[in-house]
Design a protein around this motif. Structure first.
Motif, short mmCIF file in Angstrom:
data_model
loop_
_atom_site.label_atom_id
_atom_site.label_comp_id
_atom_site.label_asym_id
_atom_site.label_seq_id
_atom_site.Cartn_x
_atom_site.Cartn_y
_atom_site.Cartn_z
N TYR A 1 23.38 -12.28 -24.88
CA TYR A 1 24.18 -11.01 -24.96
C TYR A 1 23.14 -9.96 -24.69
N THR B 1 23.47 -5.43 -23.00
CA THR B 1 24.34 -4.26 -22.85
C THR B 1 23.78 -3.79 -21.43
N SER B 2 24.62 -2.96 -21.01
CA SER B 2 24.53 -2.44 -19.64
C SER B 2 23.11 -1.66 -19.25
N SER C 1 25.96 -3.77 -16.10
CA SER C 1 27.24 -3.91 -15.99
C SER C 1 27.97 -3.89 -14.64
N ILE D 1 28.07 -8.72 -21.50
CA ILE D 1 27.92 -7.43 -22.07
C ILE D 1 29.31 -7.45 -22.29
#
Length: 334
Positions: free
Chosen positions: A15, A17-18, A91, A127
């Motif tokens: 996992y 994030t952007s 993303s 994400i």
């Protein structure tokens, strides 16, 4: 001279994030383990292969995202690698559920042996979707997969893991359906992320990944731990690895609330209470599967007798958990 096995790269479902690329995995020889093998001898051979690995030490790897993003990393002495970098615009590569496809490969010009297979190994990083209303952190052992961890000397867990193929393992009744309801959320289209965090070693990654997929659990990052050795001694104040991993998830998504799901047999109650006390605004509820062990259940009931920080349910059945989740607006009523 013995012929060497072909190489592989196992990129763990993870996992980020952007703007944060976080990828873990392992480079090792492909022992061609059949996860649906039958027969005591074949299962014993598989168990041996799973833990007697031939890893690639200090191997240089290339990670590719889309057609334009390339990164490089190196394995450690046990063949593990970690790619942890700040990268903007990730993303843009995610699908509707938030999964970013990656491709890992060996840097062949720096490898001291020939690759006997296609040098492209897939992986994915999640994400969480902007439509997610909360996340779920779930244990695996005795939470969705019966292992027998509360049995004397853990013998039943050992027998289940060694002498039962991943294809024959059964989930706790109703668990896949409940997890899909949580994933879909109150609207039915929330795409709430599910994180599977276990105390099991990374050697069991493919085994557990196969179990989750075969039994139709929602896809989610699978977070395990390095296999312990006699020389890995923790200090008295050091937190369990599982607790560290859950805290890292909460810190990665500070604006996302979470439901914590575990069992009453081992350390989940203590870990979850401590996390909820430290992050009361982020923990929506705690679900703990009841286990068939009188003393352990008495201890857990006493632990939560006067606990008011977070709603807690000692779960006897998936139907009971579903009813509670509906009452609290976590999943759809219909």
């Amino acid at each position: 001279m013995f012929k060497k096995d072909p190489l592989q790269i196992i990129a763990f479902l993870t996992y980020g994030t952007s703007s944060h690329l976080y990828l873990r995995g392992r480079a090792l020889e492909d022992e061609n383990i059949n996860l649906e093998a039958k027969g005591t001898f074949r299962l014993l051979v598989n168990a041996w292969k799973r833990f007697e690995t031939d890893e690639l030490k200090n191997a240089e790897l290339k990670v590719k995202i889309g057609a334009d993003k390339h990164f490089y990393t190196k394995t450690d002495n046990d063949g593990y690698f970690l790619l942890d970098e700040k990268v903007e615009g990730l993303s843009n590569y995610a699908n509707d559920e938030g999964w970013v496809k990656i491709e890992a490969s060996y840097c062949e010009e720096k490898l001291k042996r020939n690759i006997q297979s296609d040098n492209r190994f897939p992986g994915e990083m999640l994400i969480p979707s902007p439509s997610a209303s909360f996340g779920v952190v779930s244990d695996i052992d005795d939470t969705i997969l019966h292992t027998g961890l509360v049995s004397t000397l853990k013998w039943r867990a050992l027998i289940n893991t060694i002498f039962t193929s991943a294809g024959k393992r059964l989930p706790l009744e109703g668990a896949p359906e409940f997890y899909h309801m949580l994933h879909q959320g109150k609207s039915g289209d929330d795409a709430n992320p599910i994180f599977y965090v276990s105390h099991s070693p990374w050697n069991l990654y493919r085994y557990l990944e196969f179990f989750l997929k075969k039994n139709n659990f929602p896809k989610g990052p699978i977070i395990l731990r390095n296999f312990p050795t006699p020389f890995n001694r923790k200090s008295k104040d050091e937190k369990p690895q599982k607790q560290k991993e859950i805290l890292n998830i909460l810190k990665t998504y500070p604006k996302l609330k979470f439901i914590l799901i575990g069992d009453s047999g081992e350390h989940d109650p203590d870990i979850y209470i401590e996390i909820a006390e430290a992050y009361p605004s982020q923990v929506l509820a705690i679900y703990l599967r009841s286990v068939k062990h009188k003393k352990k259940m008495e201890r857990v009931r006493g632990l939560f007798e006067s606990y008011k920080t977070t709603p807690v349910l000692l779960v006897e059945s998936s139907e009971q958990a579903i009813a509670h989740a509906k009452e609290n607006g976590f999943i759809r009523m219909s």
